[in-house]
Design a protein around this motif. Structure first.
Motif, short mmCIF file in Angstrom:
data_model
loop_
_atom_site.label_atom_id
_atom_site.label_comp_id
_atom_site.label_asym_id
_atom_site.label_seq_id
_atom_site.Cartn_x
_atom_site.Cartn_y
_atom_site.Cartn_z
N GLU A 518 28.23 14.75 29.50
CA GLU A 518 27.19 15.75 29.76
C GLU A 518 27.83 17.09 30.08
O GLU A 518 28.72 17.18 30.92
N GLY A 519 27.37 18.11 29.38
CA GLY A 519 27.85 19.47 29.62
C GLY A 519 26.70 20.44 29.60
O GLY A 519 25.62 20.15 30.12
N ARG A 520 26.92 21.58 28.99
CA ARG A 520 25.90 22.63 28.90
C ARG A 520 25.70 23.04 27.45
O ARG A 520 26.63 22.99 26.65
N GLU A 521 24.49 23.45 27.14
CA GLU A 521 24.17 23.94 25.81
C GLU A 521 23.70 25.38 25.86
O GLU A 521 23.30 25.88 26.92
N GLY A 522 23.73 26.05 24.74
CA GLY A 522 23.11 27.36 24.60
C GLY A 522 21.69 27.19 24.11
O GLY A 522 21.39 26.27 23.35
N ASN A 523 20.81 28.06 24.53
CA ASN A 523 19.40 27.97 24.16
C ASN A 523 18.97 29.18 23.34
O ASN A 523 19.73 30.13 23.16
N LEU A 524 17.76 29.12 22.84
CA LEU A 524 17.13 30.28 22.22
C LEU A 524 16.27 30.94 23.29
O LEU A 524 15.26 30.39 23.73
N VAL A 525 16.70 32.09 23.75
CA VAL A 525 15.96 32.83 24.78
C VAL A 525 15.13 33.89 24.07
O VAL A 525 15.67 34.85 23.50
N LEU A 526 13.82 33.70 24.08
CA LEU A 526 12.92 34.64 23.41
C LEU A 526 12.23 35.50 24.47
O LEU A 526 11.50 35.00 25.32
N PHE A 527 12.49 36.79 24.42
CA PHE A 527 11.90 37.74 25.35
C PHE A 527 10.59 38.28 24.77
O PHE A 527 10.56 38.72 23.62
N VAL A 528 9.53 38.23 25.56
CA VAL A 528 8.25 38.81 25.18
C VAL A 528 7.97 39.93 26.18
O VAL A 528 7.69 39.66 27.35
#
Length: 725
Positions: A518-528
């Protein structure tokens, strides 16, 4: 690599790129070169062409690690070797694919043979193959962080270590490291930028005649690669000989105290971190002198070395454009100039030197600069071309890269910052000019709940190849990370049936278990982002943009993709499609105008559509929706309409926004609402929106990192309640 690579001397222009590559060929101790530039500028063409110019290397016959027979590696896994008796082979160009596994890079142990036969069977990786050659990483900014760390550590130490399941293997790994990248697709972390010795910026020429020459030579090469290369054979051989001569001269080059003082003064004046910049600049200046055929480092060598070694080391945050103030550089060099007369610069610094540079007129890959003379249409070099030189320093600051600089963040933008032809919306006042972002700050970590399986990053929990071991499972392919205790437990009950007679375990393929990590992932950060009239007050919008800029900095550090949706006036627009380049997002944010009504529902629906499309493109990357608004909604019917529908109540826009939020909540999209409402009287509309999204509401003040503990507790509470419901 093509069987007939494009000739290095036939590449049009791009003097800085070619000089950076050639200096590393002369002195690999410089530490490689990072090539930054737009797509289609012959970055890969030039790198692949360089491998044909490197001198042949003598290797120990049968050694998989390319040991030098004159000084074999004492710790070579294929050793020990007896000195002498080597064979010559050409220098290798090894390409590291973006999607390579760690096993492919550093090598892998054959676990089945190790457990079943009791032997250490090691399969060398790309680092071993690249020893004493070139290791080329195309799109290095897209490479997983842990692979970049392994790669650059090996480049710095000259060896690779494999430590797995109690087995330790070390082998030499000294190579010329070259990385290419398109800044539009995302940046490298500053600490990784610092590990590259030099950096160069490339851009395609905007001059029609120069572009014609590029196309002419490329078409001639595609029509007859072998014939085209034969026409450039004399220039290639001359450049190959010059590299060998510069290598032989390098140990005799003297770096005097005066040049050392200038190097130290320049690095201090530009406030670069650490001492690596001083060392790299010194090695580069020495290589420049050897390349020019001199045994003394001149002031111009120091100047050119600084232009290549320092620009990427003075970035203070990811949105700073790399570059160097050449007027300041010249001033520092004059102030710390040695009183003794300098040798006259020559070679790459003297455009009139008839013996310089490896064919600056040569051209051809899919991009480049201008040749001084135009060859015949068939691509054959004229006699004059073979004597052309490699120019050294840039003529003007920033002229070589042609890159667009980020907008100045000095408060209110100009009217030119707004998109051309932007409409002026009615309702809540006229449209405002773009307002500059406030000072960014360190924010607390926002994450997506649950356990993902997306691309490696630093935001949310995920199953990854790296990280802490949390369990074991049956392997679905070759075993890359053996879970030894689980393997032993699986094999132990069957030892009697398998006829075990000795001390060792009898292992079968079905007993093998691999570790679950288990580690960390990158996400899709969508700014509105709400850019309506209710947010248009300069002080308020500047603070909002500062908060979004802080979130973008955080997304850069956590290796996320980012997107930007803005809504104002009559509807919403996708200001920036999801991308790995947070630089682009920051530039779009800076130019974002404000004014008009508040179509909150349109903004949420646009976000829903963007996330739906991205889910089809990359289903493993989980989204995090960040809505920046005060929660007001004064027009909820979408683009192309004005006012409220006849007969609709004052609460209709809010009702539309709540229904749009319900669509996002139904798909369990993790959401955070940044409440921008200010003043003594607050309506609490942003908090209500967060409830509709089944997310979390935080204020601008709470976004700061000193409130992290409270936020994490609140997010977890909301998610537990959501799962229980």
């Amino acid at each position: 690599m093509s069987p007939t690579p494009y000739p290095f001397t036939a590449v049009v222009g791009m003097a800085e790129l070619r000089l950076g590559l050639l200096l590393n060929a002369v002195s690999p101790a410089i530490g490689g070169v990072l090539v930054r530039g737009e797509k289609g500028t012959a970055k890969s063409t030039a790198v692949r062409a360089l491998s044909t110019l490197l001198p042949a290397v003598a290797v120990v016959p049968g050694c998989r690690f390319s040991c030098d027979p004159a000084a074999p590696d004492e710790g070579c896994p294929d050793g020990p070797h007896q000195p002498g008796g080597g064979v010559d082979r050409s220098a290798r160009l090894v390409e590291l694919p973006v999607g390579a596994s760690e096993d492919r890079v550093v090598g892998a142990l054959d676990m089945e043979r190790a457990l079943a036969d009791g032997v250490t069977a090691y399969q060398p990786g790309l680092l071993a193959e690249a020893h004493r050659g070139i290791l080329y990483v195309d799109e290095v900014n897209l490479l997983a962080d842990h692979l970049v760390d392994v790669l650059l550590d090996a480049a710095a130490m000259g060896s690779s270590y494999v430590e797995r399941e109690g087995v330790s293997i070390r082998h030499a790994a000294r190579f010329l490291l070259v990385g290419t990248m398109n800044p539009e697709e995302g940046e490298l972390r500053p600490q990784l930028l610092d590990r590259f010795g030099l950096t160069v910026e490339v851009a395609a020429s905007r001059e029609p005649e120069e572009r014609v020459e590029v196309v002419r030579r490329r078409l001639a090469y595609d029509e007859d690669p072998a014939g085209f290369r034969a026409r450039w054979a004399a220039e290639e051989e001359a450049l190959r000989a010059r590299i060998a001569a510069a290598r032989a001269l390098l140990p005799a080059v003297r770096l005097g105290d005066g040049a050392l003082r200038q190097i130290a003064a320049v690095c201090a004046a530009f406030e670069v971190d650490g001492m690596r910049a001083d060392i790299v600049t010194a090695r580069t200046a020495t290589a420049l002198a050897a390349w020019a055929g001199r045994t003394e480092v001149a002031r111009e060598d120091v100047r050119q070395a600084a232009l290549l070694a320092l620009p990427h080391r003075r970035r203070r945050n990811p949105f700073d454009a790399p570059g160097l103030d050449e007027e300041k550089l010249d001033e520092v060099l004059r102030r710390f100039a040695d009183d003794d007369p300098e040798p006259e610069p020559e070679g790459p610094h003297d455009p009139d030197d008839p013996d310089g540079g490896g064919g600056d007129d040569g051209g051809g890959g899919p991009g480049g600069g201008a040749p001084e003379r135009t060859p015949p249409a068939d691509g054959r070099p004229s006699p004059e071309q073979s004597d052309s030189s490699l120019p050294g320093p840039r003529s003007e600051p920033g002229a070589a890269d042609g890159a667009e600089r980020p907008a100045e963040r000095d408060g209110a933008g100009s009217e030119a910052d707004a998109p051309p032809g932007a409409p002026v919306s009615g309702g809540e006042g006229p449209e405002q000019r773009a307002v500059g972002a406030g000072e960014p700050f360190r924010i607390r970590r926002l994450s997506v709940p649950g356990l993902g399986e997306g691309a490696a990053g630093r935001r949310s929990r995920a199953r990854t190849r790296q990280g802490r071991t949390t369990g074991a499972r049956l392997p679905s392919g070759p075993v890359s990370a053996l879970h030894l205790p689980a393997t032993v437990r699986a094999a132990a009950p069957h030892q009697v049936a398998r006829g075990r007679s000795g001390a060792g375990l009898v292992i079968r393929r079905g007993d093998l278990r691999e570790a679950v990590r288990e580690g960390r992932e990158g996400n899709l950060v969508l700014f509105v982002v709400d850019a309506s009239g209710s947010m248009a007050a300069r002080q308020r919008m500047g603070a909002v943009k500062g908060a979004v800029l802080s979130l973008l900095l955080d997304a850069y550090q956590r290796r996320d993709k980012v997107g930007l949706v803005s809504f104002r006036g009559a509807g919403a627009e996708l200001s920036l499609p999801p991308t790995s380049s947070v630089d682009a997002a920051a530039a779009r944010l800076e130019r974002l105008p404000t004014g008009g009504r508040t179509p909150l529902a349109a903004g949420l629906l646009k976000a829903h559509e963007v996330l739906r499309v991205e889910r089809m493109r990359d289903p493993a990357r989980r989204p995090l929706l960040v809505v920046v608004t005060d929660g007001r909604a004064t027009d909820g019917r979408g683009a192309g309409t004005r006012g409220r529908a006849a007969g609709s109540g004052a609460g209709e826009p809010l009702a539309r926004a709540r229904r749009a939020a319900g669509l996002l909540a139904a798909e369990q999209i993790a959401s955070v609402v940044v409440d921008c409402e200010s003043g003594p009287v607050r309506l609490g509309l942003a908090a209500r929106l967060a409830q509709d999204l089944r997310g979390t509401a935080i204020t601008l003040d709470e976004l700061r990192a000193d409130q992290v503990t409270a936020l994490v507790r609140e997010v977890r509470t909301v998610q537990r309640t959501r799962r229980a419901a």
